[in-house]
Design a protein around this motif. Sequence first.
Motif, mmCIF file in Angstrom:
data_model
loop_
_atom_site.group_PDB
_atom_site.id
_atom_site.type_symbol
_atom_site.label_atom_id
_atom_site.label_comp_id
_atom_site.label_asym_id
_atom_site.label_seq_id
_atom_site.Cartn_x
_atom_site.Cartn_y
_atom_site.Cartn_z
ATOM 1 N N THR A 232 12.987 8.526 41.826
ATOM 2 C CA THR A 232 12.311 9.756 42.247
ATOM 3 C C THR A 232 10.944 9.402 42.840
ATOM 4 O O THR A 232 10.433 10.078 43.725
ATOM 5 N N ALA B 63 16.680 7.596 45.318
ATOM 6 C CA ALA B 63 17.235 8.123 44.073
ATOM 7 C C ALA B 63 18.751 8.299 44.157
ATOM 8 O O ALA B 63 19.477 7.974 43.223
ATOM 9 N N ALA B 64 19.240 8.815 45.303
ATOM 10 C CA ALA B 64 20.673 9.076 45.425
ATOM 11 C C ALA B 64 21.472 7.773 45.326
ATOM 12 O O ALA B 64 22.492 7.711 44.634
ATOM 13 N N CYS C 85 21.557 6.484 41.871
ATOM 14 C CA CYS C 85 22.534 7.253 41.099
ATOM 15 C C CYS C 85 23.931 6.689 41.330
ATOM 16 O O CYS C 85 24.690 6.478 40.391
ATOM 17 N N HIS C 86 24.253 6.390 42.609
ATOM 18 C CA HIS C 86 25.573 5.828 42.911
ATOM 19 C C HIS C 86 25.752 4.462 42.259
ATOM 20 O O HIS C 86 26.848 4.088 41.873
ATOM 21 N N ARG D 65 19.638 10.255 34.977
ATOM 22 C CA ARG D 65 18.482 10.613 34.171
ATOM 23 C C ARG D 65 18.477 12.099 33.857
ATOM 24 O O ARG D 65 19.072 12.901 34.557
ATOM 25 N N PHE E 298 15.560 15.191 33.263
ATOM 26 C CA PHE E 298 14.144 15.445 33.498
ATOM 27 C C PHE E 298 13.519 16.068 32.259
ATOM 28 O O PHE E 298 14.132 16.922 31.613
ATOM 29 N N HIS F 42 15.310 20.679 35.462
ATOM 30 C CA HIS F 42 15.433 21.118 36.851
ATOM 31 C C HIS F 42 16.836 21.683 37.081
ATOM 32 O O HIS F 42 17.613 21.082 37.816
ATOM 33 N N ALA G 253 23.755 14.562 33.901
ATOM 34 C CA ALA G 253 23.591 13.110 33.964
ATOM 35 C C ALA G 253 24.907 12.421 33.606
ATOM 36 O O ALA G 253 25.325 11.468 34.274
#
Lengths: 243, 336
Positions: free
Chosen positions: A52, A72-73, A76-77, A82, A84, A88, A150
């Motif tokens: 992030t 970030a994307a 994630c892949h 995570r 927050f 969010h 997550a």
Amino acid sequence: MPILELNSVSKRYGALTVTDDVSFSLEEGATLGIIGPNRGGKSTLFNLIGGTDRVNEGAVLFQGRDVTRTGAADRCHAGIARSFQIPHPFVGMTVFENLLVADAFGTTERHAREDRCRNILDQTGLLPKANRPAGSLTLLERKRLELARALATDPKLLLLDEIAGGLTEGECKSLVETIKSIRDRGVSIIWIEHIVHALTAVVERLIVIDYGKVIADGAPADVMALPVVKEIYLGIDLDEQAA
Amino acid sequence: MAQLDLLSTSRGPDVTRLALIGVGLIVFVALAAAPFWAGRADLRLLMEALSFLALAQMWNLLAGYTGLISVGQQAYVGLGGYLFFALAMFAGIPVLWAIPLAAIAAGIIAIPTGWIAFRLQGAYFAIGTWVIAEVFRLIAAQFPALGGGSGISLPVALARSIAETRGGREMVMYYIAFVLAAGAVLAVWLLLRSRWGLALTAIRDSEPAAASLGVNIRRVKFFVYVGTAMGTALTGAFIFLQKLRITPEAAFSVTEWSTFVIFIVVIGGLGTIEGPIIGVILFFLLRDLAADLGTWYLIGLGALAIAVMLIDRRGIWGAFRARGLPTLFVTQRTLK
């Protein structure tokens, strides 16, 4: 090979150093707890690991691969997920649709898998609220949604940011059980938490962060016995809490 | 919340929703049959309203879902118009083919343009898009063949090529406007129901969370930017076919193609499909009622937009939605 490595990571906002030369590594399947005073830079560390936010100095390695400049994307892949600290939720969507986003974009599977989402909702106790707008959830439910989303990205490393705060004793116990079962599936976990007894029930190692620096790192009992930690958590006795 | 529970368990919303669908269908059929009941002046007004609906849907998709607040979409209205004139007049492409081709060409131009605009964020992006539109306007005035700064008219023969009679032309033109507007609504609806729709709504609600869950925000935004540029140019091409005349000032007018469109979307409800529809109806009603007031009409529009933002930022449709009115265009996925 460690799943995560932080090499001399620093982050500054103007003159304020929020993360100061932090280094540690985490073995695959290991669990790590992070404690420390508020505003000490714990959540920033998650922003740097999850992508992030970007580091000013140092390197972040995930499964041996340098992801310091990765978004970030893509992280994630790669397998980092995570929650927050301040939830969010996608408020304009239902709880189920929140999970569909994670399922459809966070995994390599391009088609939404309803059953998978249903299982995760069940596991996190959100199934009765599946078709409710996420905006109608209470704070505690929003925190559970953070965890559920997550999990829906099928992570190898799970970063949990204060998801036990505000829970009753019973709820906290069931959350600990949920996290244990995730750990037992081989997912590596880093958990920031103020509720130390919940943390020590799951993690095998503790790091203390204050003013952006790692001030202690080791087995939970050893770390909690350190004078510097006792000073921060004045009056909190680990054995008494665990009992 | 208790109120929501009551609504979702009672049969109330189902009935309201059926009524909404009924009204929607009646309006749709009435619009589809307009050339058979409306007079020439009404038909022209409807054509204009339908064009604005298409533009508003495009701007809403861009701003309401991806948060890209552009005040420079007139760049693509004008580009669509000029490319259409160029293709129809100089490349000899049949008029009805030149419209979609102009949109495709505008989409190709939007790729490098977007690449530049995307260097900018937030307010800088908004100003940047406006500057880009002004640059386009200045460039458009540099082509003597297209009339330079004073503009050019579409040759009568080209207008005739659509249909021989005036009535026939108006019929064809009306249905182009109808298909554009209905197509824009349908395209946005289908997009929101697709996998992309999940990403768009997620981005609208929280960019950090969307990115952390694997949504490639830049790619989605770029795709939407280029897509809406094409939709806007398609509408622009049609608007100037209808006007039969194009000038740089009219084609790249910030008041006409950005201010009015933004007004429509904000009043109706940003980030909803129904919002722009409500906004267009209100905008044209107001314009009709206040046409004699001149400048005061514009001041009134501005005041109304500010009032809506102060009272309920979600706009008219958003405010109704929050009070339990069901959606007309359902995009929600339900876990059975």
